[in-house]
Write a protein that holds these residues in place. Structure first.
Motif, PDB file in Angstrom:
ATOM      1  N   GLY A  80     -19.275  32.985 -10.198  1.00 29.56           N
ATOM      2  CA  GLY A  80     -19.760  34.354 -10.303  1.00 29.56           C
ATOM      3  C   GLY A  80     -18.605  35.338 -10.381  1.00 29.56           C
ATOM      4  O   GLY A  80     -17.568  35.057 -10.979  1.00 29.56           O
ATOM      5  N   GLU A  81     -18.778  36.474  -9.738  1.00 28.55           N
ATOM      6  CA  GLU A  81     -17.783  37.539  -9.767  1.00 28.55           C
ATOM      7  C   GLU A  81     -17.261  37.762  -8.350  1.00 28.55           C
ATOM      8  O   GLU A  81     -18.029  38.097  -7.452  1.00 28.55           O
ATOM      9  CB  GLU A  81     -18.468  38.796 -10.305  1.00 28.55           C
ATOM     10  CG  GLU A  81     -17.567  39.923 -10.640  1.00 28.55           C
ATOM     11  CD  GLU A  81     -18.347  41.056 -11.294  1.00 28.55           C
ATOM     12  OE1 GLU A  81     -18.301  41.146 -12.533  1.00 28.55           O
ATOM     13  OE2 GLU A  81     -19.002  41.815 -10.560  1.00 28.55           O
ATOM     14  N   LEU A  82     -15.968  37.542  -8.156  1.00 28.39           N
ATOM     15  CA  LEU A  82     -15.349  37.761  -6.852  1.00 28.39           C
ATOM     16  C   LEU A  82     -14.482  39.013  -6.955  1.00 28.39           C
ATOM     17  O   LEU A  82     -13.680  39.143  -7.887  1.00 28.39           O
ATOM     18  CB  LEU A  82     -14.509  36.550  -6.449  1.00 28.39           C
ATOM     19  CG  LEU A  82     -15.351  35.304  -6.167  1.00 28.39           C
ATOM     20  CD1 LEU A  82     -15.174  34.281  -7.257  1.00 28.39           C
ATOM     21  CD2 LEU A  82     -14.976  34.730  -4.836  1.00 28.39           C
ATOM     22  N   ILE A  83     -14.642  39.937  -5.986  1.00 30.56           N
ATOM     23  CA  ILE A  83     -13.957  41.231  -6.062  1.00 30.56           C
ATOM     24  C   ILE A  83     -13.178  41.484  -4.773  1.00 30.56           C
ATOM     25  O   ILE A  83     -13.711  41.328  -3.667  1.00 30.56           O
ATOM     26  CB  ILE A  83     -14.975  42.375  -6.276  1.00 30.56           C
ATOM     27  CG1 ILE A  83     -15.742  42.159  -7.578  1.00 30.56           C
ATOM     28  CG2 ILE A  83     -14.256  43.727  -6.286  1.00 30.56           C
ATOM     29  CD1 ILE A  83     -16.910  43.120  -7.777  1.00 30.56           C
ATOM     30  N   ALA A 134      -9.789  50.823 -11.313  1.00 30.14           N
ATOM     31  CA  ALA A 134      -9.621  51.722 -10.167  1.00 30.14           C
ATOM     32  C   ALA A 134     -10.899  51.809  -9.339  1.00 30.14           C
ATOM     33  O   ALA A 134     -10.851  51.943  -8.113  1.00 30.14           O
ATOM     34  CB  ALA A 134      -9.197  53.102 -10.652  1.00 30.14           C
ATOM     35  N   GLU A 135     -12.045  51.703 -10.006  1.00 32.00           N
ATOM     36  CA  GLU A 135     -13.326  51.819  -9.312  1.00 32.00           C
ATOM     37  C   GLU A 135     -13.631  50.632  -8.401  1.00 32.00           C
ATOM     38  O   GLU A 135     -14.176  50.798  -7.313  1.00 32.00           O
ATOM     39  CB  GLU A 135     -14.493  51.966 -10.312  1.00 32.00           C
ATOM     40  CG  GLU A 135     -14.433  53.200 -11.188  1.00 32.00           C
ATOM     41  CD  GLU A 135     -13.492  53.018 -12.375  1.00 32.00           C
ATOM     42  OE1 GLU A 135     -13.373  51.892 -12.905  1.00 32.00           O
ATOM     43  OE2 GLU A 135     -12.846  54.005 -12.743  1.00 32.00           O
ATOM     44  N   THR A 136     -13.321  49.425  -8.853  1.00 32.33           N
ATOM     45  CA  THR A 136     -13.709  48.231  -8.091  1.00 32.33           C
ATOM     46  C   THR A 136     -12.542  47.478  -7.471  1.00 32.33           C
ATOM     47  O   THR A 136     -12.696  46.873  -6.421  1.00 32.33           O
ATOM     48  CB  THR A 136     -14.496  47.247  -8.971  1.00 32.33           C
ATOM     49  OG1 THR A 136     -13.711  46.894 -10.093  1.00 32.33           O
ATOM     50  CG2 THR A 136     -15.822  47.823  -9.411  1.00 32.33           C
ATOM     51  N   GLY A 137     -11.414  47.427  -8.101  1.00 34.13           N
ATOM     52  CA  GLY A 137     -10.285  46.637  -7.638  1.00 34.13           C
ATOM     53  C   GLY A 137     -10.064  45.468  -8.580  1.00 34.13           C
ATOM     54  O   GLY A 137     -10.246  45.583  -9.791  1.00 34.13           O
ATOM     55  N   VAL A 138      -9.689  44.333  -8.022  1.00 32.53           N
ATOM     56  CA  VAL A 138      -9.464  43.134  -8.841  1.00 32.53           C
ATOM     57  C   VAL A 138     -10.758  42.329  -8.871  1.00 32.53           C
ATOM     58  O   VAL A 138     -11.329  42.002  -7.821  1.00 32.53           O
ATOM     59  CB  VAL A 138      -8.305  42.273  -8.296  1.00 32.53           C
ATOM     60  CG1 VAL A 138      -8.227  40.940  -9.034  1.00 32.53           C
ATOM     61  CG2 VAL A 138      -6.992  43.022  -8.424  1.00 32.53           C
ATOM     62  N   VAL A 188     -11.470  36.406  -0.639  1.00 34.98           N
ATOM     63  CA  VAL A 188     -12.907  36.665  -0.649  1.00 34.98           C
ATOM     64  C   VAL A 188     -13.596  35.366  -1.077  1.00 34.98           C
ATOM     65  O   VAL A 188     -13.095  34.643  -1.930  1.00 34.98           O
ATOM     66  CB  VAL A 188     -13.273  37.854  -1.570  1.00 34.98           C
ATOM     67  CG1 VAL A 188     -12.882  37.596  -2.996  1.00 34.98           C
ATOM     68  CG2 VAL A 188     -14.743  38.212  -1.469  1.00 34.98           C
ATOM     69  N   THR A 189     -14.743  35.078  -0.440  1.00 33.99           N
ATOM     70  CA  THR A 189     -15.468  33.830  -0.707  1.00 33.99           C
ATOM     71  C   THR A 189     -16.895  34.158  -1.127  1.00 33.99           C
ATOM     72  O   THR A 189     -17.495  35.109  -0.639  1.00 33.99           O
ATOM     73  CB  THR A 189     -15.490  32.942   0.554  1.00 33.99           C
ATOM     74  OG1 THR A 189     -14.132  32.631   0.902  1.00 33.99           O
ATOM     75  CG2 THR A 189     -16.242  31.644   0.321  1.00 33.99           C
TER      76      THR A 189
END
Length: 175
Positions: A138-141, A92-96, A124-125
């Motif tokens: 890395g981490e894509l959000i 809930a805090e960040t999304g996917v 998102v890229t």
């Protein structure tokens, strides 16, 4: 001294006779014995098959380069590469949040996360980061404010000037 010389000569003749291929006992030849013809048989050396150095091996096109894999050279793969989502989840805090990598090493590349649901796509890229044997995405959000509840399909894509690829789809449920 003369008897020593004649014994040496007899021993030499006997050794040669045995080496040639057999001996005779009571006038009978044993298998492999040669009859005396006054000549020593000769054996021709084996010959190697002839090869033509001007012919190319079959099915090899010298103008088409072979793909290079990172395990062989540490250089980028030319063409399609494997892309894997290593972790995907929702909070809930960040999304996917999606993490993954491409099975290559490259100098500069990008990773794109596409989340899709019922005709809607959120993307998102980020810049891919070079690791020892792979390129990390890395981490894509995708933020929770951009997503409605339901099952979203995540696909991670990798692209550089020499390599590209996409992951298998992964479903992420947003409550």
């Amino acid at each position: 001294m003369a008897s020593n010389t004649s014994l040496t000569g007899v021993a030499l003749v006997l050794a040669l006779a045995l080496a040639v291929g057999g001996c005779a006992v009571d006038g009978q030849s044993t298998p492999g014995a040669l009859e005396s013809t006054g000549t020593v048989p000769t054996v021709a050396p084996p010959t190697e098959p002839a090869t033509d150095p001007t012919t190319d091996p079959p099915d090899i096109d010298p103008t088409t380069p072979e793909p290079i894999t990172p395990s062989e050279s540490g250089k980028p793969v030319v063409g399609g590469v494997g892309v894997l989502i290593s972790n995907a989840g929702w909070t809930a805090e960040t999304g996917v949040t999606v993490r993954g990598y491409a099975d290559t090493i490259d100098a500069a590349a990008t990773c794109t996360l596409d989340l899709s649901k019922a005709g809607t796509t959120r993307s998102v890229t980020s810049e891919a980061l070079e690791g020892p044997t792979t390129m990390s995405c890395g981490e894509l959000i995708v933020g929770s404010d951009a997503l409605s509840s339901g099952d979203w399909t995540a696909v991670l894509s990798y692209k550089s000037t020499t390599a590209w690829g996409s992951s298998a789809p992964v479903v992420v449920t947003v409550p």
